[in-house]
Scaffold this active site. Sequence first.
Site, short mmCIF file in Angstrom:
data_model
loop_
_atom_site.label_atom_id
_atom_site.label_comp_id
_atom_site.label_asym_id
_atom_site.label_seq_id
_atom_site.Cartn_x
_atom_site.Cartn_y
_atom_site.Cartn_z
CG ASP A 37 9.15 34.85 39.18
OD1 ASP A 37 8.53 35.13 40.23
OD2 ASP A 37 9.95 33.91 39.10
CB SER A 78 9.91 31.07 41.37
OG SER A 78 9.50 32.40 41.61
CD GLU A 245 11.37 33.74 35.22
OE1 GLU A 245 12.54 33.40 34.97
OE2 GLU A 245 10.90 33.75 36.38
CG ASP A 292 6.16 32.50 39.53
OD1 ASP A 292 5.66 33.65 39.46
OD2 ASP A 292 7.38 32.31 39.68
CG HIS A 293 4.72 33.65 43.13
ND1 HIS A 293 5.24 34.91 43.30
CD2 HIS A 293 5.77 32.84 42.81
CE1 HIS A 293 6.55 34.86 43.12
NE2 HIS A 293 6.89 33.62 42.80
MG MG Z 1 11.60 33.26 38.20
ZN ZN Z 2 10.07 35.80 44.40
#
Ligand code: MG
Ligand code: ZN
Length: 356
Positions: A37, A78, A245, A292-293
């Site tokens: 993440d 997210s 994750e 995710d980013h």
């Molecule tokens: Mg997350």
């Molecule tokens: Zn964040």
Amino acid sequence: MKYLLTLLLGLSMTAWAQSPVNSNVQKPKNIILLIGDGMGLSQVSSSFYFGEGDSNFARFNNIGLIRTSSSAQPVTDSAAGATAFASGVKTYNGAVGFSNKNKPVPTIVEILSESGYASGVIATSSVVHATPAAFYAHVKSRRIYKMIAEQLVESELDFVAGGGEKFFTQRTDGKNLYEAMRAKGFEIHTDSLPEKVSEKKQLIILAEDGMPKMIDGRGDFLPNSTKLALDYLSKDEDGFFLMVEGSQIDWGGHDNNADYLISEQLDFDKTIGVALDFAETNGETLVIVTADHETGGFTLSAAGDNYFKIQPTFSTGGHSATLIPVFAHGPGSEMFRGIYENSEIFHKMMELLGKK
Ligand code: MG
Ligand code: ZN
């Protein structure tokens, strides 16, 4: 010659677009999807500058880039990011397992369970946080943690590990979801990560909310729970899907705390090593690592004009829209080259598993 090469490349690109899985692409039986993440390229790079020994990222040959914008916002959160991976749709920030038309969308866990797959999610946040939640829950807002926990009870997951006890047992509605999970056949561990688990479904919840930070002594929870999950899930004859994750790379970025961020990144790197070791022995497992980013607008700048020293810097306390790397290893991994939308990760996984 140069023209011919361009022409040939052009032709093969066209063929690629028309028939994404050509017959030469090997099909995996199992997929491990690891999500860092908030992990942009500078976060990945910190593994190379601050880690001991070689980074496990160096073990990948098939690498691509994804665009991560949500359906409504150029800078994703997210929830929308994980929904793109889990269900193949672009949705608005905050939505978990819901389309931008406010309809629940099936997740990879739900789809594969119909073919008998085993599945698991592991996170260093609570297990009801947006990223893991997008693989089993359907809510319009990621903040409805207690409802997400109820949906976890009803989900098809076989192995769940992370934090979040309070969403199961300290509820205003008085429900004890651990009892509900037990009734569904789960074995529950709340003290420590077991060394071995039985054949029962596994719920491992080791913190009230998020797991402790690495800099506060979390230790090897993430690599060890991943190893445990792989031992457990690989007993399923039909195949398995596991999402792991590294949740707190993002939190270190939000805090603009380089020590926090880098220690979480190195823990995630070590976990990737566990997944790759398993996959290399197993031979039928595709490993995909992505994010995710990016969070923090993190960069590995020189310390002023001192080029002998890296001084990590941040440009925001939030997320950024930079393209995100995708690393793939194992059967079908060549499918992940190129530049494409985050939602394509889902479609490529489905195609490789013959679900499209
Ligand atoms: Mg997350
Ligand atoms: Zn964040």
